[in-house]
Design an enzyme around this catalytic site. Structure first.
Site, short mmCIF file in Angstrom:
data_model
loop_
_atom_site.label_atom_id
_atom_site.label_comp_id
_atom_site.label_asym_id
_atom_site.label_seq_id
_atom_site.Cartn_x
_atom_site.Cartn_y
_atom_site.Cartn_z
CG HIS A 1 -1.87 1.17 1.24
ND1 HIS A 1 -3.22 1.01 1.37
CD2 HIS A 1 -1.68 2.51 1.12
CE1 HIS A 1 -3.82 2.18 1.34
NE2 HIS A 1 -2.89 3.13 1.20
CG HIS B 1 -0.74 7.21 -1.09
ND1 HIS B 1 -1.96 7.35 -1.70
CD2 HIS B 1 -0.97 6.55 0.07
CE1 HIS B 1 -2.90 6.82 -0.93
NE2 HIS B 1 -2.32 6.32 0.15
CG LEU B 2 4.87 5.42 -5.86
CD1 LEU B 2 5.12 4.48 -7.04
CD2 LEU B 2 6.19 5.77 -5.17
NE ARG B 3 0.79 12.12 -2.44
CZ ARG B 3 -0.18 11.64 -1.69
NH1 ARG B 3 -1.12 10.88 -2.21
NH2 ARG B 3 -0.22 11.93 -0.41
CG ASN C 1 -4.98 8.73 -3.38
OD1 ASN C 1 -3.95 8.18 -3.75
ND2 ASN C 1 -5.08 9.33 -2.20
CE LYS D 1 -7.90 2.31 -0.63
NZ LYS D 1 -6.74 3.15 -0.36
CG HIS E 1 -9.87 4.86 3.26
ND1 HIS E 1 -8.64 5.46 3.40
CD2 HIS E 1 -10.62 5.35 4.28
CE1 HIS E 1 -8.65 6.28 4.44
NE2 HIS E 1 -9.85 6.23 5.00
CG HIS F 1 -4.97 2.41 5.77
ND1 HIS F 1 -6.31 2.46 6.05
CD2 HIS F 1 -4.82 3.09 4.60
CE1 HIS F 1 -6.93 3.14 5.11
NE2 HIS F 1 -6.04 3.52 4.21
CG LEU G 1 -7.54 10.83 7.61
CD1 LEU G 1 -8.37 11.56 6.56
CD2 LEU G 1 -8.33 10.68 8.91
CG ASP H 1 -1.55 4.89 3.91
OD1 ASP H 1 -1.63 5.23 2.72
OD2 ASP H 1 -2.36 5.27 4.77
CG HIS I 1 0.23 15.33 1.96
ND1 HIS I 1 -0.76 15.69 1.09
CD2 HIS I 1 -0.13 14.13 2.46
CE1 HIS I 1 -1.69 14.75 1.06
NE2 HIS I 1 -1.34 13.79 1.89
CB ALA J 1 -4.80 12.89 6.21
O1 DOR Z 1 -3.26 9.69 5.55
C1 DOR Z 1 -3.64 9.37 4.44
N1 DOR Z 1 -3.07 9.90 3.34
N2 DOR Z 1 -4.64 8.51 4.32
C2 DOR Z 1 -5.21 8.24 3.14
O2 DOR Z 1 -6.14 7.48 3.09
C3 DOR Z 1 -4.74 8.93 1.89
C4 DOR Z 1 -3.37 9.38 2.04
C5 DOR Z 1 -2.95 10.35 0.97
O3 DOR Z 1 -3.18 10.09 -0.23
O4 DOR Z 1 -2.36 11.38 1.29
ZN ZN Z 2 -3.29 5.13 1.53
#
Ligand code: DOR
Ligand code: ZN
Length: 347
Positions: free
Chosen positions: A12, A14-16, A40, A98, A135, A173, A218, A246, A250, A262
């Site tokens: 799990h 996030h690579l953006r 996302n 997802k 989620h 998560h 989150l 996860d 940011h 988050a």
């Molecule tokens: O903390 C989080 N950040 N929870 C998520 O479900 C999404 C993630 C994000 O994409 O920043």
């Molecule tokens: Zn996530």
């Protein structure tokens, strides 16, 4: 002390995209063989064509010589049709779909308001044996933020399991004892990922001497009794629990602000933090199953064959990494991490 193990995967992540992707990918690629990449983005990855193009951008952003493999996902939308799920199964590079409840988290606005609006897609997932990644938080504004996961189990997961008994589900998560109990009782078609922060911290960390935006993610951190339940599940040897950082980068200014985003960035120490948590629990011998075997087995992919070596040697991540034009504050910035990845074992 050194500790060698089969190269882990991150189930799990996030690579953006764009400059952010280029800034963070090397951290994951140095440690992990593969990662399940969350969809996302803005706009979200809702088609196989978009997932293929995103995959190409990730492959192009890999450090020279890296064999890191992104495992792509689609973002479930209302009305997603069975043909798209069929294409996802056939393409070979999409490994799950997802489900974000609309409004639950970062870039979830295009998510699903009522799961019955996505039943065609769920039926197709069940038929094609492609996992649904969830989620698991209720978005009902009347529900207390710390109860969102347990209410979601009752209102959504239990009914979905009854309606789609063959559907394979990854409860992403997990953060509560209730979620651990649900996964255990649901049997082998249900699994869960667990993040490093939920193994290492409880919700007190959010308010230690003041408000701490870099510990905000989150689902939010929970009470100590829940952290303990997660550690027990992770070290239990059960194939239903596996690693998913996860890691969610940011820019600093979007977290240190009136209404902060988050997400905790942990990819720079994505295996080391788990080594610390398992070692603290006296269960380092269980790390390899959790990090390098259970996820591959659940996703029906071969386990990695090469090894990494970790040393019980403290190091300190920098106060920030560069993140395109911005800065990224990593987990444990300027503090100590008890385990270190030996450089000569990276691939
Ligand atoms: O903390 C989080 N950040 N929870 C998520 O479900 C999404 C993630 C994000 O994409 O920043
Ligand atoms: Zn996530």
């Amino acid at each position: 002390m050194n500790f060698s193990m089969i190269r882990p995967d991150d189930w799990h992540l996030h690579l953006r995209d764009g400059a952010a992707l280029s800034a963070v990918l090397a951290h994951t690629a140095q440690r992990f063989g593969r990662a399940v990449v969350m969809p996302n983005l803005k706009p979200p990855i809702t088609t196989v064509a978009a997932a293929g193009a995103y995959r190409d951008r990730i492959l192009a952003a890999r450090p020279i010589g890296s064999r890191f493999e992104p495992l792509m996902t689609l973002y479930l939308t209302e009305g997603m049709n069975a043909e798209e799920i069929g294409r996802a199964k056939a393409c070979g590079f999409v490994h799950g779909v997802k489900y974000y409840p609309a409004g639950a988290t970062t870039n979830s606005d295009a998510g699903v308001t009522g799961l019955e609006r996505a039943y065609e897609a769920l039926e197709a997932l069940e038929a094609h044996d492609l996992p649904l990644l969830v989620h698991g938080e209720s978005t009902d504004p009347a529900v207390d933020v710390f109860d969102r996961e347990s209410i979601f189990i009752d209102r959504v997961l239990i009914p979905v399991r009854e309606r789609f008994p063959l559907l394979r589900i990854v409860f992403e998560h997990v953060t509560t004892r209730e979620a651990v109990d649900f996964v255990r009782s649901a049997g082998p078609r249900v699994a869960a990922t667990i993040t490093p922060q939920h193994l290492l911290l409880n919700r007190n960390a959010l308010f230690q001497g003041g408000i701490r935006p870099h510990y905000y993610c989150l689902p939010v951190l929970k009470r100590e009794q829940h952290r303990t339940a997660l550690v027990e599940a992770a070290i239990s040897g059960s194939p239903q629990f596996f690693l998913g950082t996860d890691s969610a980068p940011h820019a600093r200014h979007t977290k240190e602000t009136t209404c902060g985003c988050a997400g905790i960035y942990s990819a720079h120490a994505g295996i080391e933090l788990y080594a610390e948590a398992f070692d603290r629990a006296g269960a380092l011998s269980q790390l390899e199953g959790f990090a390098s075997m259970h996820g591959a087995d659940f996703y029906r992919l071969p386990r990695n064959t090469d090894l990494i070596t970790l040393a019980r040697e403290s190091w300190s991540p920098p106060q920030s990494y560069s993140f395109g034009e911005h800065e990224l504050v990593p987990f444990r910035a300027g503090e100590m991490i008890a385990w270190k990845l030996l450089e000569d074992t990276t691939r």
